[in-house]
Scaffold this active site. Structure first.
Site, PDB file in Angstrom:
ATOM      1  NE  ARG A  44      -3.837   0.022   2.039  1.00 25.67           N
ATOM      2  CZ  ARG A  44      -5.031  -0.087   2.607  1.00 25.67           C
ATOM      3  NH1 ARG A  44      -5.379   0.735   3.568  1.00 25.67           N
ATOM      4  NH2 ARG A  44      -5.883  -1.021   2.235  1.00 25.67           N
ATOM      5  CE  LYS A  80      -2.097  -4.500   2.487  1.00 23.89           C
ATOM      6  NZ  LYS A  80      -3.223  -5.222   1.875  1.00 23.89           N
ATOM      7  CG  ASP A 120      -3.629  -2.984  -0.718  1.00 20.75           C
ATOM      8  OD1 ASP A 120      -4.469  -3.897  -0.665  1.00 20.75           O
ATOM      9  OD2 ASP A 120      -3.740  -1.961  -0.021  1.00 20.75           O
ATOM     10  CB  SER A 152      -5.212  -9.101  -7.264  1.00 20.30           C
ATOM     11  OG  SER A 152      -4.850  -7.811  -6.820  1.00 20.30           O
ATOM     12  N   GLY A 185     -15.831   4.312  -3.186  1.00 25.58           N
ATOM     13  CA  GLY A 185     -14.512   4.076  -3.792  1.00 25.58           C
ATOM     14  C   GLY A 185     -14.659   3.401  -5.139  1.00 25.58           C
ATOM     15  CG  ASP A 208     -13.155   7.557  -6.046  1.00 27.04           C
ATOM     16  OD1 ASP A 208     -12.974   6.328  -6.074  1.00 27.04           O
ATOM     17  OD2 ASP A 208     -12.209   8.372  -5.921  1.00 27.04           O
ATOM     18  NE  ARG A 213      -9.855   6.376 -10.336  1.00 27.99           N
ATOM     19  CZ  ARG A 213      -8.854   5.817  -9.703  1.00 27.99           C
ATOM     20  NH1 ARG A 213      -8.990   5.439  -8.435  1.00 27.99           N
ATOM     21  NH2 ARG A 213      -7.699   5.614 -10.302  1.00 27.99           N
ATOM     22  CG  ASN A 266      -7.789  -5.552   3.039  1.00 27.46           C
ATOM     23  OD1 ASN A 266      -8.173  -6.707   3.237  1.00 27.46           O
ATOM     24  ND2 ASN A 266      -7.082  -5.216   1.964  1.00 27.46           N
TER      25      ASN A 266
HETATM   26  P1  NAI Z   1      -7.616   1.707  -5.611  1.00 29.51           P
HETATM   27  O1  NAI Z   1      -6.512   2.555  -5.089  1.00 29.51           O
HETATM   28  O2  NAI Z   1      -7.612   1.301  -7.039  1.00 29.51           O
HETATM   29  O3  NAI Z   1      -9.033   2.435  -5.356  1.00 29.51           O
HETATM   30  C1  NAI Z   1      -9.412   3.049  -4.173  1.00 29.51           C
HETATM   31  C2  NAI Z   1     -10.389   4.162  -4.553  1.00 29.51           C
HETATM   32  O4  NAI Z   1     -10.962   4.681  -3.361  1.00 29.51           O
HETATM   33  C3  NAI Z   1      -9.742   5.328  -5.286  1.00 29.51           C
HETATM   34  O5  NAI Z   1     -10.499   5.644  -6.446  1.00 29.51           O
HETATM   35  C4  NAI Z   1      -9.783   6.466  -4.265  1.00 29.51           C
HETATM   36  O6  NAI Z   1      -9.917   7.748  -4.862  1.00 29.51           O
HETATM   37  C5  NAI Z   1     -11.008   6.092  -3.484  1.00 29.51           C
HETATM   38  N1  NAI Z   1     -11.089   6.636  -2.123  1.00 29.51           N
HETATM   39  C6  NAI Z   1     -10.119   6.701  -1.189  1.00 29.51           C
HETATM   40  N2  NAI Z   1     -10.612   7.235  -0.053  1.00 29.51           N
HETATM   41  C7  NAI Z   1     -11.933   7.499  -0.295  1.00 29.51           C
HETATM   42  C8  NAI Z   1     -12.983   8.036   0.483  1.00 29.51           C
HETATM   43  N3  NAI Z   1     -12.782   8.439   1.753  1.00 29.51           N
HETATM   44  N4  NAI Z   1     -14.205   8.132  -0.081  1.00 29.51           N
HETATM   45  C9  NAI Z   1     -14.417   7.732  -1.348  1.00 29.51           C
HETATM   46  N5  NAI Z   1     -13.457   7.218  -2.129  1.00 29.51           N
HETATM   47  C10 NAI Z   1     -12.227   7.109  -1.604  1.00 29.51           C
HETATM   48  O7  NAI Z   1      -7.687   0.447  -4.634  1.00 29.51           O
HETATM   49  P2  NAI Z   1      -8.373  -0.972  -4.901  1.00 29.51           P
HETATM   50  O8  NAI Z   1      -7.343  -1.912  -5.396  1.00 29.51           O
HETATM   51  O9  NAI Z   1      -9.639  -0.779  -5.652  1.00 29.51           O
HETATM   52  O10 NAI Z   1      -8.692  -1.424  -3.409  1.00 29.51           O
HETATM   53  C11 NAI Z   1      -9.827  -0.909  -2.697  1.00 29.51           C
HETATM   54  C12 NAI Z   1      -9.886  -1.573  -1.321  1.00 29.51           C
HETATM   55  O11 NAI Z   1      -9.979  -2.977  -1.470  1.00 29.51           O
HETATM   56  C13 NAI Z   1      -8.644  -1.346  -0.446  1.00 29.51           C
HETATM   57  O12 NAI Z   1      -9.017  -1.266   0.908  1.00 29.51           O
HETATM   58  C14 NAI Z   1      -7.805  -2.607  -0.666  1.00 29.51           C
HETATM   59  O13 NAI Z   1      -6.951  -2.894   0.410  1.00 29.51           O
HETATM   60  C15 NAI Z   1      -8.930  -3.641  -0.770  1.00 29.51           C
HETATM   61  N6  NAI Z   1      -8.557  -4.828  -1.475  1.00 29.51           N
HETATM   62  C16 NAI Z   1      -8.049  -4.763  -2.737  1.00 29.51           C
HETATM   63  C17 NAI Z   1      -7.707  -5.917  -3.408  1.00 29.51           C
HETATM   64  C18 NAI Z   1      -7.175  -5.895  -4.799  1.00 29.51           C
HETATM   65  O14 NAI Z   1      -7.000  -6.985  -5.377  1.00 29.51           O
HETATM   66  N7  NAI Z   1      -6.909  -4.745  -5.397  1.00 29.51           N
HETATM   67  C19 NAI Z   1      -7.874  -7.240  -2.788  1.00 29.51           C
HETATM   68  C20 NAI Z   1      -8.502  -7.198  -1.489  1.00 29.51           C
HETATM   69  C21 NAI Z   1      -8.802  -6.024  -0.867  1.00 29.51           C
HETATM   70  N1  PHE Z   2      -3.758  -6.502  -1.612  1.00 35.63           N
HETATM   71  C1  PHE Z   2      -4.750  -7.489  -1.932  1.00 35.63           C
HETATM   72  C2  PHE Z   2      -5.410  -8.021  -0.669  1.00 35.63           C
HETATM   73  O1  PHE Z   2      -5.491  -7.328   0.315  1.00 35.63           O
HETATM   74  C3  PHE Z   2      -4.262  -8.564  -2.891  1.00 35.63           C
HETATM   75  C4  PHE Z   2      -3.103  -9.410  -2.424  1.00 35.63           C
HETATM   76  C5  PHE Z   2      -3.352 -10.662  -1.890  1.00 35.63           C
HETATM   77  C6  PHE Z   2      -1.779  -8.995  -2.587  1.00 35.63           C
HETATM   78  C7  PHE Z   2      -2.288 -11.493  -1.516  1.00 35.63           C
HETATM   79  C8  PHE Z   2      -0.726  -9.831  -2.190  1.00 35.63           C
HETATM   80  C9  PHE Z   2      -0.987 -11.070  -1.685  1.00 35.63           C
HETATM   81  O2  PHE Z   2      -5.978  -9.089  -0.635  1.00 35.63           O
END
Ligand code: NAI
Ligand code: PHE
Length: 372
Positions: A44, A80, A120, A152, A185, A208, A213, A266
């Site tokens: 992150r 992490k 992430d 992912s 988001g 967002d 977006r 998360n």
């Molecule tokens: P990302 O960085 O692509 O998107 C996050 C979005 O949330 C951005 O568009 C940002 O502007 C917006 N944002 C941030 N703070 C905000 C708020 N207070 N109000 C409204 N929008 C806000 O991140 P991604 O990959 O989509 O991840 C989103 C969440 O899902 C995170 O918590 C991440 O840890 C979790 N996650 C992601 C995974 C993945 O494969 N990318 C897997 C499992 C969990």
């Molecule tokens: N960051 C993502 C999560 O919170 C995807 C991820 C999974 C990255 C496992 C690394 C290892 O799940």
């Protein structure tokens, strides 16, 4: 909160902390558990008020990864990386960002496979290409062009979509036709999820920080866009938090006008006990470490276990079955769904553990386990 407090209130290890004078970035890698295999969890990269806050985020997120890997039946532990950036990511020059990735890659190399990273918030598959190459292979989720399985995010969104369907059935409704789904988001996961529920006939409400977006969701998905501070007061059938964590506090749980909470963010609860307040109000909560497991299933499935995309998708569908077990246990034992999910995850540590298959840096495929 002081750094001493963060570390002393935690049961894991801090694998690395550092500061890069050239860029002003702070680095941390938290390793929560390697009981089921080498630690895994994303990188992150964002702004934090201070390094204490960044380190606390790393430790809490690493703990969530341990639960996520355990309940998904994956042969990895929880870790992490958090990089506290000197300026918002979109204001950093390419050279500064490249330098930050290179320093992080050196830190990964030092840990020599005790911890594997992935994408992430603030990092992408293209960033994983750099981390993989410069660390000696300890990054999941490279682009397909670089020989990886790609982002992912799509499988994470797939899993959250499955989780929403399991949770609405628990709440007493069968489909999303005409239901109000609020997505907080619209990033890599949130936008994909919004598109999936829109295709189910849901009325998408979205927010967002990034106006572009929001505009895209309005234009392409017919989403109703709301201001960020209206999120927790807007009535909806499903609240899908897909930004950062800590959104549901005890105060929010007492008032939130939603019937179901299922999202990707998360650590969406400020503390596990907050789920009790949701249970008292009969809000169906899909614990985040179950609902958002699709990304980890994709990365570890493809890169450690050698699964095909179809096998990954089938395992991601299994999130629905796991959640049904969680809901049944919660009902049976009269506990919150968060507590029930933690109990199910815990069972993996109590069962006799077969020697876990650890990934090898060169191939990403299973190799003999690391000595603990
Ligand atoms: P990302 O960085 O692509 O998107 C996050 C979005 O949330 C951005 O568009 C940002 O502007 C917006 N944002 C941030 N703070 C905000 C708020 N207070 N109000 C409204 N929008 C806000 O991140 P991604 O990959 O989509 O991840 C989103 C969440 O899902 C995170 O918590 C991440 O840890 C979790 N996650 C992601 C995974 C993945 O494969 N990318 C897997 C499992 C969990
Ligand atoms: N960051 C993502 C999560 O919170 C995807 C991820 C999974 C990255 C496992 C690394 C290892 O799940």
């Amino acid at each position: 909160m002081s750094i001493e407090q963060v570390i002393s209130e935690w049961e894991g290890q801090v694998g690395c902390v550092g500061f890069d004078h050239e860029t002003g970035a702070f680095f941390s890698i938290a390793i929560h558990s390697r009981a089921l295999g080498p630690a895994a969890g994303g990188t992150r990269a964002m702004r934090y008020a201070g390094f204490d806050e960044a380190l606390r985020d790393a430790t809490r997120l690493a703990g969530a990864m341990t639960l996520k890997m355990a309940i998904a039946g994956l042969p990895m532990g929880g870790g992490k990386s958090v990089i506290a950036l000197p300026a918002p990511r979109n204001e950093l020059s390419e050279a500064t960002w490249r330098r930050i990735l290179e320093v992080h890659a050196e830190n990964l190399a030092t840990l020599a496979g005790q911890y594997w990273t992935g994408p992430d918030v603030g990092t992408s598959a293209a960033d994983m290409d750099v981390l993989h190459e410069r660390s000696g292979g300890f990054a999941f989720g490279r682009t397909e062009a670089a020989g990886g399985p790609g982002s992912s995010a799509p499988e994470t969104a797939h899993g959250v979509h499955v989780a929403i369907h399991a949770a609405i059935r628990e709440a007493g409704f069968d489909d999303l036709e005409g239901r109000r789904v609020l997505v907080q988001g619209l990033g890599a996961v949130g936008y994909d999820l919004a598109a999936r529920v829109a295709a189910d006939g849901a009325r998408v409400i979205a927010t967002d920080l990034d106006a572009a977006r929001c505009e895209r969701a309005r234009r392409e998905l017919g989403a109703e866009i709301i201001e960020g501070d209206a999120v927790l007061a807007t009535p909806c059938d499903v609240f899908a938090p897909c930004a950062t964590g800590g959104v549901i506090t005890a105060g929010v749980a007492a008032e939130l006008p939603a019937r179901v909470i299922a999202g990707a963010a998360n650590n969406v609860l400020d503390a596990p006990s907050t789920a009790d307040a949701l249970a008292r109000r009969r809000i169906v909560f899909a614990p985040d470490f179950v609902a958002n497991g699709g990304g980890g299933i994709h990365l570890v499935g493809r890169e450690v276990l050698g699964w095909s995309p179809d096998e990954v998708a089938a395992h991601v569908e299994g999130i629905g079955t796991t959640l049904s077990e969680v809901f049944e246990l919660a009902r049976h034992d009269g506990v919150s769904t968060e507590r029930a999910a933690r109990m199910l995850a815990q069972q993996r540590f109590e069962a006799p553990i077969a020697a876990p298959a650890a990934p090898s840096a060169s191939t990403g495929r299973a190799a003999p386990a690391l000595a603990e």
